[in-house]
Design a protein around this motif. Sequence first.
Motif, PDB file in Angstrom:
ATOM      1  N   VAL A  83       0.853  -1.190   0.000  1.00 31.64           N
ATOM      2  CA  VAL A  83       0.000   0.000   0.000  1.00 31.64           C
ATOM      3  C   VAL A  83       0.886   1.235   0.000  1.00 31.64           C
ATOM      4  O   VAL A  83       1.787   1.365   0.837  1.00 31.64           O
ATOM      5  N   GLY A  84       0.651   2.121  -0.945  1.00 31.89           N
ATOM      6  CA  GLY A  84       1.421   3.358  -1.025  1.00 31.89           C
ATOM      7  C   GLY A  84       0.644   4.537  -0.462  1.00 31.89           C
ATOM      8  O   GLY A  84      -0.557   4.436  -0.181  1.00 31.89           O
ATOM      9  N   THR A  85       1.342   5.634  -0.299  1.00 32.03           N
ATOM     10  CA  THR A  85       0.708   6.854   0.221  1.00 32.03           C
ATOM     11  C   THR A  85       1.033   8.036  -0.686  1.00 32.03           C
ATOM     12  O   THR A  85       2.204   8.308  -0.973  1.00 32.03           O
ATOM     13  N   GLU A  86       0.001   8.688  -1.142  1.00 29.67           N
ATOM     14  CA  GLU A  86       0.133   9.976  -1.825  1.00 29.67           C
ATOM     15  C   GLU A  86      -0.837  10.935  -1.168  1.00 29.67           C
ATOM     16  O   GLU A  86      -2.018  10.605  -0.983  1.00 29.67           O
ATOM     17  N   ASN A  87      -0.353  12.093  -0.765  1.00 34.59           N
ATOM     18  CA  ASN A  87      -1.215  13.072  -0.127  1.00 34.59           C
ATOM     19  C   ASN A  87      -1.394  14.297  -1.000  1.00 34.59           C
ATOM     20  O   ASN A  87      -0.713  14.462  -2.023  1.00 34.59           O
ATOM     21  N   LYS A  88      -2.312  15.149  -0.588  1.00 34.82           N
ATOM     22  CA  LYS A  88      -2.570  16.394  -1.302  1.00 34.82           C
ATOM     23  C   LYS A  88      -2.549  17.548  -0.311  1.00 34.82           C
ATOM     24  O   LYS A  88      -3.116  17.449   0.783  1.00 34.82           O
ATOM     25  N   ILE A  89      -1.879  18.610  -0.707  1.00 32.75           N
ATOM     26  CA  ILE A  89      -1.917  19.861   0.039  1.00 32.75           C
ATOM     27  C   ILE A  89      -2.460  20.907  -0.923  1.00 32.75           C
ATOM     28  O   ILE A  89      -1.775  21.318  -1.869  1.00 32.75           O
ATOM     29  N   ALA A  90      -3.715  21.272  -0.737  1.00 37.87           N
ATOM     30  CA  ALA A  90      -4.395  22.211  -1.633  1.00 37.87           C
ATOM     31  C   ALA A  90      -4.197  23.633  -1.124  1.00 37.87           C
ATOM     32  O   ALA A  90      -4.530  23.943   0.027  1.00 37.87           O
ATOM     33  N   LEU A  91      -3.646  24.485  -1.967  1.00 32.90           N
ATOM     34  CA  LEU A  91      -3.397  25.880  -1.615  1.00 32.90           C
ATOM     35  C   LEU A  91      -4.349  26.774  -2.412  1.00 32.90           C
ATOM     36  O   LEU A  91      -4.330  26.771  -3.646  1.00 32.90           O
ATOM     37  N   HIS A  92      -5.180  27.537  -1.692  1.00 30.62           N
ATOM     38  CA  HIS A  92      -6.176  28.418  -2.312  1.00 30.62           C
ATOM     39  C   HIS A  92      -5.635  29.853  -2.279  1.00 30.62           C
ATOM     40  O   HIS A  92      -5.308  30.373  -1.210  1.00 30.62           O
ATOM     41  N   PHE A  93      -5.550  30.478  -3.439  1.00 32.18           N
ATOM     42  CA  PHE A  93      -5.009  31.834  -3.551  1.00 32.18           C
ATOM     43  C   PHE A  93      -6.106  32.819  -3.927  1.00 32.18           C
ATOM     44  O   PHE A  93      -7.179  32.427  -4.417  1.00 32.18           O
ATOM     45  N   ASP A  94      -5.817  34.095  -3.713  1.00 31.74           N
ATOM     46  CA  ASP A  94      -6.810  35.116  -4.065  1.00 31.74           C
ATOM     47  C   ASP A  94      -6.708  35.534  -5.525  1.00 31.74           C
ATOM     48  O   ASP A  94      -7.572  36.248  -6.049  1.00 31.74           O
ATOM     49  N   ARG A  95      -5.624  35.082  -6.197  1.00 31.99           N
ATOM     50  CA  ARG A  95      -5.462  35.409  -7.616  1.00 31.99           C
ATOM     51  C   ARG A  95      -4.553  34.362  -8.256  1.00 31.99           C
ATOM     52  O   ARG A  95      -3.852  33.612  -7.577  1.00 31.99           O
ATOM     53  N   VAL A  96      -4.585  34.325  -9.574  1.00 35.92           N
ATOM     54  CA  VAL A  96      -3.735  33.399 -10.325  1.00 35.92           C
ATOM     55  C   VAL A  96      -2.448  34.121 -10.731  1.00 35.92           C
ATOM     56  O   VAL A  96      -2.499  35.173 -11.380  1.00 35.92           O
ATOM     57  N   PHE A  97      -1.296  33.586 -10.348  1.00 38.13           N
ATOM     58  CA  PHE A  97      -0.006  34.196 -10.688  1.00 38.13           C
ATOM     59  C   PHE A  97       0.914  33.197 -11.390  1.00 38.13           C
ATOM     60  O   PHE A  97       2.101  33.448 -11.563  1.00 38.13           O
ATOM     61  N   TRP A  98       0.381  32.067 -11.775  1.00 40.83           N
ATOM     62  CA  TRP A  98       1.187  31.011 -12.386  1.00 40.83           C
ATOM     63  C   TRP A  98       0.774  30.800 -13.840  1.00 40.83           C
ATOM     64  O   TRP A  98      -0.317  31.212 -14.256  1.00 40.83           O
ATOM     65  N   PRO A  99       1.605  30.145 -14.623  1.00 41.53           N
ATOM     66  CA  PRO A  99       1.287  29.933 -16.051  1.00 41.53           C
ATOM     67  C   PRO A  99       0.100  28.995 -16.235  1.00 41.53           C
ATOM     68  O   PRO A  99      -0.214  28.174 -15.366  1.00 41.53           O
ATOM     69  N   ASN A 100      -0.545  29.108 -17.391  1.00 44.37           N
ATOM     70  CA  ASN A 100      -1.760  28.347 -17.678  1.00 44.37           C
ATOM     71  C   ASN A 100      -1.426  26.936 -18.189  1.00 44.37           C
ATOM     72  O   ASN A 100      -1.694  26.578 -19.334  1.00 44.37           O
ATOM     73  N   VAL A 101      -0.805  26.150 -17.323  1.00 40.74           N
ATOM     74  CA  VAL A 101      -0.458  24.765 -17.628  1.00 40.74           C
ATOM     75  C   VAL A 101      -1.097  23.878 -16.573  1.00 40.74           C
ATOM     76  O   VAL A 101      -1.574  24.354 -15.534  1.00 40.74           O
ATOM     77  N   GLU A 102      -1.118  22.569 -16.828  1.00 38.06           N
ATOM     78  CA  GLU A 102      -1.759  21.660 -15.874  1.00 38.06           C
ATOM     79  C   GLU A 102      -0.844  21.283 -14.719  1.00 38.06           C
ATOM     80  O   GLU A 102      -1.307  21.020 -13.612  1.00 38.06           O
ATOM     81  N   PHE A 103       0.449  21.215 -14.978  1.00 33.46           N
ATOM     82  CA  PHE A 103       1.400  20.804 -13.963  1.00 33.46           C
ATOM     83  C   PHE A 103       2.547  21.797 -13.857  1.00 33.46           C
ATOM     84  O   PHE A 103       3.148  22.174 -14.855  1.00 33.46           O
ATOM     85  N   LEU A 104       2.846  22.208 -12.632  1.00 34.64           N
ATOM     86  CA  LEU A 104       4.060  22.946 -12.325  1.00 34.64           C
ATOM     87  C   LEU A 104       4.996  21.989 -11.596  1.00 34.64           C
ATOM     88  O   LEU A 104       4.561  21.279 -10.677  1.00 34.64           O
ATOM     89  N   GLY A 105       6.250  21.955 -11.995  1.00 39.35           N
ATOM     90  CA  GLY A 105       7.161  21.010 -11.374  1.00 39.35           C
ATOM     91  C   GLY A 105       8.487  21.627 -10.987  1.00 39.35           C
ATOM     92  O   GLY A 105       8.937  22.585 -11.613  1.00 39.35           O
ATOM     93  N   VAL A 106       9.097  21.076  -9.930  1.00 43.56           N
ATOM     94  CA  VAL A 106      10.434  21.457  -9.502  1.00 43.56           C
ATOM     95  C   VAL A 106      11.357  20.283  -9.786  1.00 43.56           C
ATOM     96  O   VAL A 106      11.154  19.186  -9.255  1.00 43.56           O
ATOM     97  N   VAL A 107      12.364  20.481 -10.629  1.00 41.11           N
ATOM     98  CA  VAL A 107      13.311  19.409 -10.921  1.00 41.11           C
ATOM     99  C   VAL A 107      14.473  19.496  -9.947  1.00 41.11           C
ATOM    100  O   VAL A 107      14.853  20.587  -9.503  1.00 41.11           O
ATOM    101  N   SER A 108      15.032  18.331  -9.606  1.00 42.67           N
ATOM    102  CA  SER A 108      16.117  18.315  -8.637  1.00 42.67           C
ATOM    103  C   SER A 108      16.990  17.089  -8.862  1.00 42.67           C
ATOM    104  O   SER A 108      16.749  16.296  -9.781  1.00 42.67           O
TER     105      SER A 108
END
Length: 483
Positions: A296-321
Amino acid sequence: METCNDFRKDSSYIKRRRSPSVIVIGAGFAGISAARALHNASFKVVLLESRGRIGGRAYTDYTFGFPVDMGAAWLHGACQKNPLAPVIGRLGLPLYRTSGDDSILFDHDLESYALYDTDGNQVPQELVKHVGGIFESILKETEKLRLEISDDISMAKAIAIVFETRPDLRLEGLGDKVLKWYLCRLEGWFAADADTISLKSWDEEVLLPGGHALMVRGYRPVINTLARGLDIRLGHRVSKIIRDKMGVEVIVDNGKSFVADAAVITVPLGVLKSNSIKFEPKLPNWKEEAIRDIAVGTENKIALHFDRVFWPNVEFLGVVSSSSYSCSYFLNLHKATGHPVLVYMPAGKLAHDLEKLTDEAAASFAFQQLKQILPDASKPIQYLVSHWGTDVNSLGSYSYDAMGKPHYLFERLRIPVDNLFFAGEATSLAFTGTVHGAFSTGLMAAEECQMRVLEKYGALDLFHPAMAQDQELLSPPLLISRI
C-alpha cells in the motif's frame, strides 16, 4: 443486537427470514456499489462505515466554497467502456481531459508541463519533451531486462542496470534533474518509491482507452447518487466478524452487533493489514498472505487556495532536482475548474515525512516549494491537507505491486471465504488503485454474494446479475472538455 434471532442459536434462522440479508462493511465506491446492487436485488442491506461520511478515499472537500477532491480525483479511462461512465454520463458531470495518452507515464500531455529548477529558471520545453522520450526508452529497456532475469528486482535497481548497459541513456546536469522528475511522477502513480516497486509487475494494470480526465465537480455527486436510499450507518467501526454455516455476525466498537446471511468487506487494504478487525474463525493462510504481501502506497494532497492566479496556464508545475525525493509537482486546478488552487502532491517517503508535520507546517513546506520556482508567489488564503497514510480509516492511499510479490495476490484478496466476500481497489486484478476498479469489484462481490445466498435459500431462479442492475441500455456520453 440488531435482529431478533442470533444465527448461532436459532437453526430456523434462514427459513423464517422474509428476505436474504447482507452486511456491507465500508462506504467507499466498492461498498456503495455492492450495497446498491444488492439493494436493487431486494436484499436487506445494512452498510457500516467507520467515518462520519461516505466516499472512503474519494473525498470531495467544500471548505474553499467549491469542490476540491482531496483523495481520488481522476477518471482513468475517459471513455464509455469505463464502468463508471453510465453513472457519470447520466448525471451530466463534466470531465476535463488531462491527457489522451493511455499510459501511466503521461497522465498529462507534455505541453502542459512547466518545469523549473530550484533557482526559478524554467526548463526549456524542448528539453522536457526530449527527456520524456529518453525516460520512455529507459522503461522499454527495463522490459527487456525482466525477460532476462529470473528473480524480481525493484524499478530503481532495474533503471540503474539499464544505465550500466546503455550509458547512452544517461543524462547530465539539468537533463538528469528532469529525468529524476519523471521518475518522481512515476512514483506518484504508485504512491511509492521506486526502490519498492516490482519490475516484474509494475505495468500489469489494464489501462482503458480515452486517456485521463479530472472530475471537475469532484466525485461526491457520483457517490451520493449511488448511495441514495441505502441504509448506511455512519460512525460504526467494525471490530470483529464472526462467521459460520448459518451466517455472519459483525460487531462494532460500541458493542452493537449485526447479523445477516453474508458480509461484503470493502475496507481499505491498509485497515486489513492493521488487524484492527478480528476474524473468527481466522482467515485462511492464503488470504492472510495476500493481505500481508500486497503493498500500500501513500500519496497526499496539500491544496493551496489563492486570491489570484499568478502562475502559467499549464496543468502541472514542477520542480526538478537531483533526486526524485526532492522533486515536486503541483496540479493546477484553475486550468480544469476555474478556481485559483494549486495542489501539491507528495508521494512515498516524502508523503510519510510530511504527515509527521502539523497541517500548517505541511502547507508552509508546500508553499516554500512553490516559492522556489515562482519567487513572487502570494501567500495562500486557505489550505487543506490530507493524511491518507496515518488516517486510521485508510492507512494508505492505494495498493501497488511490491518487489518480489506476485501479481495474482490481488485476485486472491478478492476470492470469497465462505460467506465473506471481498471488494475494493486492492482486489482488482486489472484496475488496481482506481475508482472504477473499486466500483467494479463491488459489483462483482455483490453478484457472487447474491448467487451464494440465493443458492442457500433454494431460490437461484430469482438471480439477476448485479452488473445489469440499475443500468440503462444506452447511457449518455461523457462530457469531456479541454480548455
